[in-house]
Scaffold this motif. Structure first.
Motif, PDB file in Angstrom:
ATOM      1  N   SER A  24     -81.014  11.866 -51.938  1.00 29.99           N
ATOM      2  CA  SER A  24     -80.853  10.983 -53.102  1.00 29.99           C
ATOM      3  C   SER A  24     -81.225  11.711 -54.385  1.00 29.99           C
ATOM      4  N   SER A  25     -82.249  12.551 -54.323  1.00 33.14           N
ATOM      5  CA  SER A  25     -82.678  13.303 -55.507  1.00 33.14           C
ATOM      6  C   SER A  25     -81.838  14.557 -55.715  1.00 33.14           C
ATOM      7  N   VAL A  26     -81.476  15.227 -54.610  1.00 34.54           N
ATOM      8  CA  VAL A  26     -80.641  16.425 -54.736  1.00 34.54           C
ATOM      9  C   VAL A  26     -79.324  16.067 -55.426  1.00 34.54           C
ATOM     10  N   TYR A  27     -78.695  14.991 -54.968  1.00 31.19           N
ATOM     11  CA  TYR A  27     -77.389  14.653 -55.535  1.00 31.19           C
ATOM     12  C   TYR A  27     -77.524  14.127 -56.961  1.00 31.19           C
ATOM     13  N   ALA A  28     -78.553  13.333 -57.242  1.00 33.15           N
ATOM     14  CA  ALA A  28     -78.767  12.861 -58.613  1.00 33.15           C
ATOM     15  C   ALA A  28     -78.992  14.038 -59.553  1.00 33.15           C
ATOM     16  N   GLY A  29     -79.779  15.029 -59.104  1.00 26.52           N
ATOM     17  CA  GLY A  29     -80.012  16.211 -59.925  1.00 26.52           C
ATOM     18  C   GLY A  29     -78.767  17.047 -60.100  1.00 26.52           C
ATOM     19  N   LEU A  30     -77.972  17.169 -59.034  1.00 27.32           N
ATOM     20  CA  LEU A  30     -76.710  17.908 -59.128  1.00 27.32           C
ATOM     21  C   LEU A  30     -75.775  17.262 -60.135  1.00 27.32           C
ATOM     22  N   ARG A  31     -75.602  15.954 -60.029  1.00 28.98           N
ATOM     23  CA  ARG A  31     -74.704  15.263 -60.952  1.00 28.98           C
ATOM     24  C   ARG A  31     -75.248  15.298 -62.383  1.00 28.98           C
ATOM     25  N   ALA A  32     -76.561  15.230 -62.534  1.00 28.03           N
ATOM     26  CA  ALA A  32     -77.149  15.322 -63.876  1.00 28.03           C
ATOM     27  C   ALA A  32     -76.865  16.679 -64.497  1.00 28.03           C
ATOM     28  N   LEU A  33     -77.006  17.757 -63.700  1.00 24.73           N
ATOM     29  CA  LEU A  33     -76.727  19.091 -64.225  1.00 24.73           C
ATOM     30  C   LEU A  33     -75.249  19.233 -64.567  1.00 24.73           C
ATOM     31  N   LEU A  34     -74.373  18.702 -63.719  1.00 26.10           N
ATOM     32  CA  LEU A  34     -72.945  18.752 -64.017  1.00 26.10           C
ATOM     33  C   LEU A  34     -72.619  17.952 -65.270  1.00 26.10           C
ATOM     34  N   ASP A  35     -73.314  16.831 -65.489  1.00 23.93           N
ATOM     35  CA  ASP A  35     -73.127  16.053 -66.722  1.00 23.93           C
ATOM     36  C   ASP A  35     -73.479  16.896 -67.943  1.00 23.93           C
ATOM     37  N   VAL A  36     -74.616  17.593 -67.864  1.00 20.15           N
ATOM     38  CA  VAL A  36     -75.059  18.425 -68.987  1.00 20.15           C
ATOM     39  C   VAL A  36     -74.063  19.552 -69.238  1.00 20.15           C
ATOM     40  N   ALA A  37     -73.591  20.175 -68.166  1.00 24.59           N
ATOM     41  CA  ALA A  37     -72.619  21.260 -68.321  1.00 24.59           C
ATOM     42  C   ALA A  37     -71.320  20.750 -68.929  1.00 24.59           C
ATOM     43  N   ALA A  38     -70.884  19.569 -68.515  1.00 30.20           N
ATOM     44  CA  ALA A  38     -69.642  19.003 -69.035  1.00 30.20           C
ATOM     45  C   ALA A  38     -69.754  18.642 -70.507  1.00 30.20           C
ATOM     46  N   ASP A  39     -70.990  18.391 -70.956  1.00 32.34           N
ATOM     47  CA  ASP A  39     -71.200  18.057 -72.372  1.00 32.34           C
ATOM     48  C   ASP A  39     -71.267  19.286 -73.267  1.00 32.34           C
ATOM     49  N   GLY A  47     -74.656  30.843 -69.828  1.00 32.91           N
ATOM     50  CA  GLY A  47     -73.580  30.365 -68.976  1.00 32.91           C
ATOM     51  C   GLY A  47     -74.090  29.458 -67.881  1.00 32.91           C
ATOM     52  N   ARG A  48     -73.262  29.298 -66.833  1.00 33.82           N
ATOM     53  CA  ARG A  48     -73.538  28.372 -65.732  1.00 33.82           C
ATOM     54  C   ARG A  48     -73.554  29.167 -64.424  1.00 33.82           C
ATOM     55  N   PHE A  49     -74.682  29.109 -63.720  1.00 31.59           N
ATOM     56  CA  PHE A  49     -74.864  29.957 -62.545  1.00 31.59           C
ATOM     57  C   PHE A  49     -75.592  29.200 -61.443  1.00 31.59           C
ATOM     58  N   PHE A  50     -75.513  29.731 -60.217  1.00 32.86           N
ATOM     59  CA  PHE A  50     -76.334  29.203 -59.129  1.00 32.86           C
ATOM     60  C   PHE A  50     -76.583  30.282 -58.097  1.00 32.86           C
ATOM     61  N   VAL A  51     -77.651  30.078 -57.330  1.00 37.29           N
ATOM     62  CA  VAL A  51     -78.061  30.967 -56.245  1.00 37.29           C
ATOM     63  C   VAL A  51     -78.376  30.115 -55.029  1.00 37.29           C
ATOM     64  N   ILE A  52     -77.905  30.532 -53.869  1.00 35.51           N
ATOM     65  CA  ILE A  52     -78.277  29.887 -52.604  1.00 35.51           C
ATOM     66  C   ILE A  52     -79.154  30.850 -51.825  1.00 35.51           C
ATOM     67  N   ARG A  53     -80.322  30.384 -51.442  1.00 39.34           N
ATOM     68  CA  ARG A  53     -81.211  31.159 -50.570  1.00 39.34           C
ATOM     69  C   ARG A  53     -81.474  30.308 -49.334  1.00 39.34           C
ATOM     70  N   ASP A  54     -80.873  30.683 -48.217  1.00 40.74           N
ATOM     71  CA  ASP A  54     -81.011  29.928 -46.970  1.00 40.74           C
ATOM     72  C   ASP A  54     -80.574  28.476 -47.205  1.00 40.74           C
ATOM     73  N   GLY A  55     -81.470  27.507 -46.992  1.00 38.26           N
ATOM     74  CA  GLY A  55     -81.106  26.104 -47.192  1.00 38.26           C
ATOM     75  C   GLY A  55     -81.508  25.561 -48.542  1.00 38.26           C
ATOM     76  N   ALA A  56     -81.755  26.421 -49.503  1.00 39.22           N
ATOM     77  CA  ALA A  56     -82.139  26.005 -50.857  1.00 39.22           C
ATOM     78  C   ALA A  56     -81.084  26.462 -51.853  1.00 39.22           C
ATOM     79  N   ILE A  57     -80.999  25.745 -52.969  1.00 39.94           N
ATOM     80  CA  ILE A  57     -80.070  26.122 -54.031  1.00 39.94           C
ATOM     81  C   ILE A  57     -80.743  25.897 -55.375  1.00 39.94           C
ATOM     82  N   VAL A  58     -80.572  26.856 -56.275  1.00 38.96           N
ATOM     83  CA  VAL A  58     -81.037  26.744 -57.653  1.00 38.96           C
ATOM     84  C   VAL A  58     -79.843  26.987 -58.561  1.00 38.96           C
ATOM     85  N   ALA A  59     -79.590  26.054 -59.466  1.00 31.17           N
ATOM     86  CA  ALA A  59     -78.475  26.163 -60.407  1.00 31.17           C
ATOM     87  C   ALA A  59     -78.998  25.925 -61.817  1.00 31.17           C
TER      88      ALA A  59
END
Length: 439
Positions: A239-254, A58-70
């Motif tokens: 610039s990298s955080v958002y590019a990576g976020l959108r890339a992951l969302l692209d993969v999930a949408a596919d 499935g699709r998940f994420f965790v926020i630890r303080d100022g970090a996020i892993v999805a």
């Protein structure tokens, strides 16, 4: 380069992400909001993640303080399935609020701050700044807060320093305290002001701890010939955080989570990279290993199978790099000279300040080819010390193969940095190609 015939929609979205992310805590929260909107489930580290109610796919994420892993784990994943990871960082250089932060000096009210990371100090002068971050109150709750335009670090007038243009030297203690008003200590309470913004019912006495930083409040802007230049704060490394976020969302949408893809796709956006990454939410800490270990354990992996999964994994460490500066060309390698608009960087260093090796270079070339974007090599001039990234740290920490990339910038670590819109959009496409399952 034909990375994105019209990058406008992506750039507009990126500008909104920057504006919503004045601190690492806000960046993690905004990324989490977008992930939840796309159907990702937030997991809490103190709770059981997978059990009778469902498996790890499935699709998940965790926020630890100022970090996020999805991440997106496909139905076909097994105990030795590898990971494809985009690594980045959410923090940027600036100033952090000290304890007892309200200062009165010669009729002015000022904020007591310490330098965070390695900012270009002069770039923060004479700008309207805000305070942003988190408060923790006596009930243990965490509150995100931001002031909007509130402070300014005033420069000394040239009439009082006739040699200022010959060389400006700023004392980090005496010359960087921003002003926010006039009066004496009895007329202002910075912590109380922040508490009231977080919740009208709160006072400064309710706040038992805080992590508050400064951010430039000027809005991101496109400008220049054809509107192809983009200026904003915190592009290193949103610039990298958002590019990576959108890339992951692209993969999930596919439909990656519904198929039999050979790997789990991951975005790991760490905090504290600008300080060396040594924290519980930094790349030198246990965050990524904690999460990957829980995923493979839920897939039934033994220790040996987990090691096999890691051995087959890749991480693209995405962090902003340097474009050739037209006014200082001697600071760059005489042959490898990446330019704005020429595509994302492949970052190389013989002393392992970047983790790229021959296999990583080939991997990045394939990802860019599949995405239809060009890329450029970056290597430092031998007389200029090379910075580093989370790449070598991740390789050392986990034994996962890593390649270092990023968009070329001018004015890195300035309060306001400069990029080319095509490079920003192209990084998202290349990272999506890296995360996507093989054809």
């Amino acid at each position: 380069m034909d990375a994105a015939p019209d990058p406008s929609a992506y750039i507009d979205d990126f500008a909104r992400f920057i504006s919503a992310s004045p601190s690492s805590y806000h960046a993690a929260a905004e990324a989490g909001r977008q992930l939840e909107q796309a159907g990702f489930t937030r997991l809490v580290e103190t709770e059981q993640w997978f059990g009778a109610g469902g498996g790890p796919a499935g699709r998940f994420f965790v926020i630890r303080d100022g970090a996020i892993v999805a991440w997106v784990t496909p139905e076909g994943a097994g105990p030795t399935s590898p990971f494809r990871i985009v690594g980045a960082h959410t923090d940027s250089p600036g100033f952090k609020l000290k304890p007892k932060p309200t200062i009165a000096s010669n009729g002015w009210l000022q904020a007591g701050v310490e330098v965070y990371g390695g900012p270009l100090l002069n770039s923060w002068l004479d700008r309207e700044l805000e305070l942003a971050g988190r408060l923790v109150t006596r009930d243990g709750r965490e509150h995100l807060v931001r002031t909007g335009p509130f402070l300014r670090i005033p420069q000394l007038a040239i009439h009082l320093d006739r040699d200022a243009n010959a060389g400006l030297t700023l004392d980090r203690q005496r010359h960087t305290a921003p002003v926010f008003g006039v009066g004496d200590l009895g007329t202002a309470d910075l912590v109380g002001h922040l508490a009231g913004l977080a919740d009208a019912a709160l006072t400064g006495a309710d706040v038992l701890g805080y992590d508050i930083l400064t951010a430039d409040t000027a809005a991101p802007a496109r400008f220049g010939q054809g509107g192809m230049l983009f200026a904003a704060g915190r592009m290193d490394n949103l610039s990298s955080v958002y590019a990576g976020l959108r890339a992951l969302l692209d993969v999930a949408a596919d439909g990656h989570a519904d198929g039999t893809a050979p790997h789990t796709s991951v975005l790991a956006a760490f905090d504290h990279e600008e300080l060396g990454s040594e924290s519980r939410s930094g790349a030198s800490g246990p965050l990524l290993d904690d999460i990957l270990s829980r995923i493979v354990a839920a897939l039934g992996a033994t220790v040996e199978q987990r090691m096999r999964a890691y051995a087959g994994s890749w991480c693209v460490s995405a962090d902003a790099g340097h474009s050739v500066h037209p006014n200082y060309p001697e600071k760059h390698d005489p042959v490898n000279r990446p330019v704005a608009g020429g595509g994302p960087l492949l970052k190389i260093n013989g002393n392992q300040r970047y983790a790229t090796d021959a296999h990583g270079a080939a991997l990045w070339a394939i990802a860019c080819r599949e995405a239809g974007v060009a890329y450029q090599e970056f290597v430092s001039n031998n007389t200029v010390p090379c910075g580093s990234t989370i790449g070598p740290l991740t390789a050392t920490r986990l034994g996962i193969r890593v390649v270092d990339v990023g968009v070329p910038l001018l004015s890195m670590h300035s309060a306001r940095e400069l990029a080319h819109v095509n490079d920003l959009a192209a990084l998202r496409l290349a990272l999506a190609a890296f995360l996507a399952p093989a054809a």
